[in-house]
Motif scaffolding. Structure first.
Motif, short mmCIF file in Angstrom:
data_model
loop_
_atom_site.label_atom_id
_atom_site.label_comp_id
_atom_site.label_asym_id
_atom_site.label_seq_id
_atom_site.Cartn_x
_atom_site.Cartn_y
_atom_site.Cartn_z
N ALA A 424 0.85 -1.20 0.00
CA ALA A 424 0.00 0.00 0.00
C ALA A 424 0.88 1.25 0.00
CB ALA A 424 -0.93 -0.01 1.20
N ALA A 425 1.94 1.21 0.83
CA ALA A 425 2.81 2.38 0.94
C ALA A 425 3.59 2.61 -0.35
CB ALA A 425 3.77 2.19 2.12
N ALA A 426 4.02 1.51 -0.99
CA ALA A 426 4.78 1.65 -2.23
C ALA A 426 3.92 2.32 -3.30
CB ALA A 426 5.25 0.28 -2.71
N ARG A 427 2.64 1.94 -3.36
CA ARG A 427 1.76 2.54 -4.36
C ARG A 427 1.54 4.03 -4.07
NH1 ARG A 427 2.40 -2.23 -5.53
NH2 ARG A 427 4.35 -1.21 -6.04
N VAL A 428 1.45 4.37 -2.79
CA VAL A 428 1.26 5.78 -2.44
C VAL A 428 2.49 6.58 -2.87
CG1 VAL A 428 1.04 7.42 -0.53
CG2 VAL A 428 -0.40 5.38 -0.60
N ALA A 429 3.67 5.99 -2.63
CA ALA A 429 4.91 6.68 -3.03
C ALA A 429 4.92 6.92 -4.54
CB ALA A 429 6.12 5.86 -2.61
N GLU A 430 4.46 5.91 -5.30
CA GLU A 430 4.42 6.07 -6.75
C GLU A 430 3.38 7.11 -7.16
OE1 GLU A 430 5.65 1.42 -7.24
OE2 GLU A 430 3.68 2.08 -7.91
N ALA A 431 2.28 7.14 -6.40
CA ALA A 431 1.24 8.13 -6.70
C ALA A 431 1.79 9.54 -6.51
CB ALA A 431 0.02 7.90 -5.81
N ILE A 432 2.58 9.73 -5.46
CA ILE A 432 3.20 11.04 -5.23
C ILE A 432 4.10 11.39 -6.41
CG2 ILE A 432 4.84 12.30 -3.76
CD1 ILE A 432 3.68 10.70 -1.38
N HIS A 433 4.82 10.37 -6.88
CA HIS A 433 5.70 10.60 -8.03
C HIS A 433 4.90 11.06 -9.26
CE1 HIS A 433 8.79 9.97 -11.05
NE2 HIS A 433 7.94 9.20 -11.70
N THR A 434 3.75 10.44 -9.50
CA THR A 434 2.98 10.83 -10.68
C THR A 434 2.57 12.29 -10.60
OG1 THR A 434 0.86 10.16 -9.70
CG2 THR A 434 1.98 8.54 -11.07
#
Lengths: 479, 653
Positions: A424-434
């Motif tokens: 879940a946290a990894a996806r959030v980090a990627e979302a921030i990147h987008t």
């Protein structure tokens, strides 16, 4: 102009989605243990961690069925050694499940097993469902009809048991914490979906502006809960204290003194303890795993070399390190370097000057004091027992600091939960990147959906239902 | 339930005709269903209660929008009518979400509703094998076949009996319709038309589960009474993209001819009027029993549920070329008429507004859609299909999509062919129907992009690639259109390949262009495909670096750009989809007795028994069915396969 990162973030799908892994031997402390992976890609997953001892072994994926390889499991995060293992390869359909299977025979320490599984889950390997191996075996025609119904019953029984266990774990504070996290994901996702679904809506601009900060604070909360996993592990499995130092420094004597009886073979021939020795002791009611390591020195003796490697690997899993420095004085600087390396990894080290019956030890104490800035160096004597009470108290202090939950702190203890939370946290980090790099919002949404799905694997939510509810309760949309 | 003989024994009954397929209701679902059935070669009879409102747009005068725009493109890709007619009758076009990614890019058009109706009526009238008839159906006739009712025909209010081997019910919001305006309520359909009375009872007698829904529509005002200088004008796009894949860009409507919309906000006074009169709203006095949609709240609902918000948006949408009537999106209400007038006049620019039609709420009967198979046939009555709002959905596009599928599948049923089921990874149509028949509807169901798991694959630009082959298989895509489709796909594919193969070397011209577009200069060579992935670059921008490009139309260029730019994401989503497909392909035998499967939990047995899913995938989406239940089901299936077939081993004596 910034250098653009053209690497698109992985939106949450992974090549190992059909590979499952679990402990195949009973849980708890044991001499050896077996971790089994099943599914297409099992071997490729293991190849990401495994370094064979000899080039003749080649990659696991290329191994023939029913063959073995010896080598190291390496932590992909810091390239450190996790354990020395034996890999057994089964090629589909000739395996228990009928799929590609890899079995990892590792040492049976609880934290070793946990670490290996944890790293596999991080790669995207799935935690095996209750009865999963049996189910796969049956699906691939590896069991006869008579066994089918037994397996069906088993699955439900296992599911009930693990649901119960999960429910017990999700009671109280942790449940609230996970709930709050997933609520926060739904809120942000609802915000994104509002923008996408109602582009002309009055709240859309506002929603867009607050997105980045919302995601960042979500990432922080997730990180805090992720960090609590270690504390949870200490509560469950005990605190790990590793005794390290040069060969013949008296580490075994220290272990025996702390444990209260002769566990390790104490001799004065350097390098007697060629392997790590583990002892579970009770110190004022706290479970403490004392690990005595082989002395750290460069050696040509193959067996001893393995011991030294394992010592380093044990150090990396320590919650606290007792570094026993002893005469002779030559090589003290090498030891300082080793201690600093452990400290740099964020692991607290207590320096101990051993054999204080010798005059040199006083010099060692002063030298360490001056060069380490690690608080007082403890003087320890196996003969008189001097220093033992101080060491016990230091263990307690450290436990208080990292292991015991204070009033509001919540711990995550289940490794499956941890794996879900990590995802879940990894996806959030990627979302921030987008958002930062101007990648369109539909991909942000896709990542947050995956994040919500990862948490839903803990909470049992129906993601789309929760999301739609959140959108309509938060935003005023419609004709 | 009534059989044909009983129907003919009724007073004044007579046998009027015999056809293959009968469609009850001539709205968006009914028209698409009837057209599809007739085009596929079946003699089809389409009933409308009033042919002047065939394909009516009784609520918002627009077609498309988020998720709905994708649906229209899918309907077109399958060979449906809605997109073509929307192209012919649009008065304004906007592409929504142009900056938010290809997955959510959604076309939407304001529609001249009179012209849309007339256009559809004309298409229907000109369709060979399709008979159009004004009439109200009050009874569905069945014959018993193997202890299960099979549909046999319908009877009109006037007593005429029409025989048909399949019946598609597309009754919209008419069944037992009830209009509510403030304290006043009376039986009625939308737009002051008659309700359909009695058909709901007929369905109930057939053992079909009914529920009661509510929806509503806002006030219409005369544009000449509005001071537009106080409103914000909203024009259509410069570039008009047709809904239909068979229409060329720029053919439908000239961009400088579009009609504008207007936007404003409710005033403090609006809120005050609503709060003071809340006791007169049937929503709050308990008169309304139907379940209304959350995505379409009345304006009083908005003020009550979001008390912190002082104002709400109101859009003014023109209803056609030849009318001054404006639809006030945002002013849906069931307040009494006198309050409605004061509410409207409290809006900026509306001080002297004259209302032409009042807002109203409407309650109606519809099916619990879990009684349907994914083909949209009811499980209880063979040959009886449901399409549109009767299935618990809302929206013209949702209705049309279901109508098309029901029409296709009714024909296939009569021919003994397997039903065409679009799955969740193939189209929004699949998501829509699967959600309805698997999860049911607790409120009128609106299509939203968030409901699709594979949003990145279900784009409006690739609806033809996803669905035209299925439309061809169904028989709705003729040779000419198929050839055009194949040519278009091969041009797109060739261009994607060319982008991968064409290398760009770093150089002054290249790097100058990149810098100029805010992109970092090249240090080493790369393919055009790699370059176009940069967020700040697109197909058009790269033209100067790419002299060899072929002449592609705008929509083909766009398809190429999206496939390349999002290649990585699309591939990962496709991988995820492959796992999904695997479960969809594991079929469950029909009439499986779930109550007898040991290992399933009681709740799962009941739910599975009720829904009778067609595949393991569908079973896994039923709420109350756990992953462990699915494992048990898989093993049970495997065990079934292994059981020796044929009665040889069993000794009945």
């Amino acid at each position: 102009m910034s250098e653009h990162n053209h690497q698109q973030p992985d939106p949450g799908q992974n090549p190992f989605h059909d590979v499952c892994a679990a402990l195949a031997t009973p849980p708890g402390q044991s001499g050896l243990a077996v971790i089994r992976l099943s599914g297409p890609g099992s071997a490729r997953a293991v190849d990401l961690l495994f370094r064979p001892n000899s080039p003749r072994f080649g990659p696991v994926a290329a191994m023939a069925g029913y063959t073995c390889a010896v080598g190291d499991l390496i932590d992909p995060e810091d390239a450190g050694l996790i354990d020395q293992v034996v890999i057994t390869r089964f090629v589909a359909p000739h395996s228990f499940t009928g799929e590609d299977v890899v079995e990892i025979s590792c040492h049976g320490g609880v934290s070793v097993k946990q670490t290996i599984l944890d790293r596999l889950f991080k790669l995207g390997v799935q935690s095996a469902e209750p009865g999963e191996f049996s189910k796969r075996a049956f699906m691939n025609g590896k069991m006869d009809l008579a066994q089918a119904e037994a397996v069906m019953d088993l699955i439900q029984a296992e599911a009930r048991r693990s649901t119960k266990a999960a429910a017990a774990q999700l009671r109280g504070a942790l449940s609230g914490r996970i709930r709050r996290l997933s609520d926060a994901v739904y809120r942000l996702l609802a915000q994104v979906e509002l923008i996408l679904e109602y582009p002309e809506h009055e709240e859309t601009d506002e929603a867009q502006d607050s997105l980045a900060s919302g995601l960042e604070s979500l990432a922080d909360s997730m990180a805090a809960l992720q960090a609590s996993f270690n504390q949870g592990r200490i509560l469950r499995e005990g605190m790990t204290v590793v005794i390290a130092g040069r060969p013949n420094a008296g580490k075994s004597s220290l272990l025996n003194a702390l444990a209260g009886y002769d566990r390790a073979i104490v001799t004065s021939v350097p390098g007697t303890t060629r392997d790590t020795i583990e002892e579970l002791v009770d110190i004022n009611g706290i479970p403490v795993r004392l690990i005595d390591t082989a002395g750290l020195r460069t050696t040509d003796d193959l067996v001893e070399k393995i011991g030294v490697d394992r010592a380093r690997s044990a150090l990396r899993q320590a919650d606290l390190v007792f570094w026993l420095a002893s005469p002779p004085l030559s090589g003290l600087d090498d030891e300082l370097r080793e201690i600093r390396r452990v400290l740099a990894a964020g692991i607290p080290v207590i320096a101990i000057a051993g054999k204080d019956d010798l005059a040199e030890s006083r010099i060692i104490r002063r030298y360490l004091d001056e060069n380490l800035n690690q608080g007082d160096v403890v003087a320890f004597s196996a003969v008189s027992g001097e220093g033992l009470p101080v060491l016990r108290r230091l263990i307690l202090d450290q436990y208080e600091r990292i292991g015991s939950p204070s009033g509001q702190e919540v711990l995550i203890t289940n490794s499956r939960h941890k794996a879900c939370l990590d995802q879940a946290a990894a996806r959030v980090a990627e979302a921030i990147h987008t958002i930062r790099s101007g990648i369109p919002l539909d991909l942000t949404a896709s990542l947050l959906h995956n994040s919500a799905a990862a948490l839903a694997a803990i909470t049992g939510d129906q993601v789309s239902e929760e999301l739609i509810n959140t959108i309509f309760s938060r935003f005023c949309v419609g004709k | 339930m009534t059989n044909v003989k009983q129907a003919l024994n009724r007073p004044n009954a007579w046998l009027a005709d015999e056809v293959d397929i009968i469609v009850v209701g001539a709205g968006h679902a009914g028209c698409e269903a009837a057209l599809a059935a007739a085009r596929l070669g079946c003699r089809t009879l389409l009933f409308g209660m009033n042919l002047d409102v065939l394909a009516n747009l009784p609520c918002n005068p627009n077609i498309g929008g988020t998720a709905k725009g994708q649906l229209v493109r899918e309907i077109d890709a399958l060979g449906g009518e809605m997109g073509k007619l929307a192209d012919r009758t649009m008065i304004q076009f906007r592409m929504l979400n142009t900056s938010r990614g290809p997955a959510v890019l959604s076309p939407r058009a304001q529609i001249d509703r009179r012209r849309y109706q007339e256009a559809m009526k004309h298409v229907v009238e000109n369709q060979p094998r399709l008979l159009l008839r004004q009439g109200e159906i009050v009874d569905i006739l069945v014959e018993s076949e193997d202890d299960k009712p099979r549909v046999a025909g319908v009877q009109t209010k006037t007593g005429a009996v029409y025989l048909g081997r399949a019946v598609i019910a597309a009754t919209g919001t008419y069944m037992e319709g009830r209009i509510i305006i403030g304290e006043r309520q009376y039986d009625g359909g939308p737009d002051s038309l008659f309700p359909s009375i009695g058909l709901a009872d007929s369905l109930r007698r057939l053992g079909l589960p009914l529920q009661r829904f509510k929806t509503g529509t806002p006030v219409r005002v005369n544009a000449r009474s509005i001071d537009f200088s106080q409103l914000e004008r909203q024009d259509g796009d410069e570039r008009i993209v047709p809904f239909s894949f068979s229409n060329e860009e720029g053919v439908a409507l000239k961009s400088d001819r579009q009609r504008p919309c207007y936007v404003t906000w409710t005033s403090l006074e609006t809120g005050r009027i609503i709060r003071e009169n809340l006791h007169r709203s049937p929503l709050y006095s308990g008169v309304i029993e139907g379940i209304g949609p959350r995505y379409c709240p009345s304006v009083e609902d908005k003020f009550v549920k979001f008390p912190d918000k002082e104002r709400h948006q109101v859009f003014f949408e023109p209803m056609g070329w030849d009318t001054e009537e404006l639809y006030l999106q945002g002013m849906s209400t069931s307040m009494p008429e006198d309050v409605q007038i004061r509410m409207v006049r409290s809006l900026p620019g509306c001080e002297h507004a004259t209302i032409q039609r009042s807002a109203y709420a409407i309650e109606y009967d519809c099916l619990d859609p879990t009684c349907l198979k994914p083909s949209l046939e009811t499980r209880a009555v063979a040959g009886l299909f449901g399409a549109g709002q009767i299935n618990g959905s809302s929206g013209y596009e949702e209705a049309a999509a279901q109508g098309l599928i029901a029409g296709i599948n009714a024909v296939r049923l009569l021919r003994g062919q397997e039903a065409i089921i679009i799955d969740r990874s193939q189209g929004y149509i699949g998501v829509l129907i699967d959600d309805l028949v698997t999860k049911g509807a607790r409120e009128p169901y609106r299509m939203m992009t968030a409901l699709a798991e594979y949003r990145l694959l279900l784009r409006q630009d690739n609806a033809d690639a996803r669905l035209t082959p299925i439309g061809r298989e169904a028989g709705l895509i003729d040779d000419e259109r198929w050839a055009a489709f194949v040519a278009r796909q091969s041009r797109i594919k060739a261009e994607i390949d060319r982008f991968h193969k064409t290398r760009i070397k770093p150089g002054k011209q290249v790097n100058d262009l990149l810098m100029q577009k805010g992109s970092s200069p090249l240090k080493r060579g790369c393919s055009l495909a790699e370059l176009i992935k940069r967020p700040e670059l697109n197909y058009a921008v790269l033209a100067p670096l790419d002299q060899a490009r072929p002449a592609l139309c705008q929509s083909e260029q766009f398809a190429v750009e999206v496939e390349l730019k999002y290649e990585g994401y699309i591939r990962l989503e496709a991988e995820r989809m492959a796992g999904f497909r695997k479960m969809e392909k594991k079929m469950l035998p029909p009439d499986l007795d779930y109550t007898a499967i040991r290992g399933l939990r009681i709740e799962a047995r009941q739910k599975l028994q009720h829904i009778q899913p067609v595949s393991v995938g569908q079973a896994s989406r039923i709420s109350g069915v756990s992953p462990a239940d699915i494992s048990v089901l898989l093993i049970y299936l495997q065990a079934l396969d292994k059981k020796p077939t044929g009665g040889g081993e069993r000794n009945d004596g």
